[in-house]
Design a protein around this motif. Structure first.
Motif, PDB file in Angstrom:
ATOM      1  N   ASP A   1       0.832  -1.209   0.000  1.00 24.14           N
ATOM      2  CA  ASP A   1       0.000   0.000   0.000  1.00 24.14           C
ATOM      3  C   ASP A   1       0.867   1.260   0.000  1.00 24.14           C
TER       4      ASP A   1
ATOM      5  N   GLU B   1     -11.957   3.769   7.426  1.00 26.57           N
ATOM      6  CA  GLU B   1     -13.028   4.725   7.708  1.00 26.57           C
ATOM      7  C   GLU B   1     -13.988   4.182   8.759  1.00 26.57           C
TER       8      GLU B   1
ATOM      9  N   GLU C   1      -9.300   1.141   2.601  1.00 23.82           N
ATOM     10  CA  GLU C   1      -9.779   2.495   2.898  1.00 23.82           C
ATOM     11  C   GLU C   1     -11.128   2.455   3.602  1.00 23.82           C
ATOM     12  N   GLN C   2     -11.999   1.551   3.170  1.00 25.15           N
ATOM     13  CA  GLN C   2     -13.311   1.422   3.802  1.00 25.15           C
ATOM     14  C   GLN C   2     -13.173   0.916   5.237  1.00 25.15           C
TER      15      GLN C   2
ATOM     16  N   TYR D   1       0.582   3.868  -3.060  1.00 24.38           N
ATOM     17  CA  TYR D   1       0.036   5.212  -2.861  1.00 24.38           C
ATOM     18  C   TYR D   1       1.051   6.274  -3.266  1.00 24.38           C
TER      19      TYR D   1
END
Length: 105
Positions: free
Chosen positions: A29, A82, A78-79, A33
Motif C-alpha cells: 500500500d 473509515e 480504505e473502507q 500510494y
C-alpha cells in the motif's frame, strides 16, 4: 552462445491479509500510494531506506500486473479504515469533540 543463469524473484508476499515486500515490514500500500501520487521509484526508495530500487520496481510491476485486484484491495482497506475511525470517534466522543474544536480554532 554462452548461457547465463536467469533468476526470477518474487517481490510481494501476502501475510495475514496484507501485502508486503518479501522479508520486509513495508506494505505494498505504502509504495503504491506513493507511486499513484506521482513519485518516482527513486524518491520512494528515499522514503523507505529498508528497500532497494529493485524491490520498489518489483512492487510497482506486481501492482501493474494485478491492478484490478490490488485496486479493490486498496479500496477495501480504505473502507475498513473509515469504519474503524468512525467507531473510534463514537467510542471516544469527548476526545473527538476536543480534537475537532482544537483544529477549527
Amino acid at each position: 552462445m554462452s548461457t547465463v543463469a536467469i533468476t526470477t524473484k518474487q517481490y510481494i508476499e501476502e501475510r495475514e491479509g496484507c501485502y508486503r515486500i518479501v522479508g520486509k515490514r513495508v506494505s505494498l500500500d505504502s509504495i503504491i500510494y506513493a507511486f499513484l501520487a506521482g513519485r518516482s521509484p527513486e524518491s520512494i526508495v528515499q522514503s523507505f531506506p529498508a528497500l532497494t530500487l529493485e524491490e520498489v520496481y518489483g512492487a510497482i510491476t506486481f501492482y501493474l500486473a494485478n491492478r484490478t485486484a490490488i485496486d479493490a484491495y486498496l479500496v477495501e482497506g480504505e473502507q475498513l479504515f473509515e469504519t474503524l475511525r468512525q467507531q473510534a470517534r463514537e467510542s471516544n466522543s469527548l476526545l473527538s469533540q476536543k480534537l475537532y474544536s482544537d483544529r477549527t480554532s
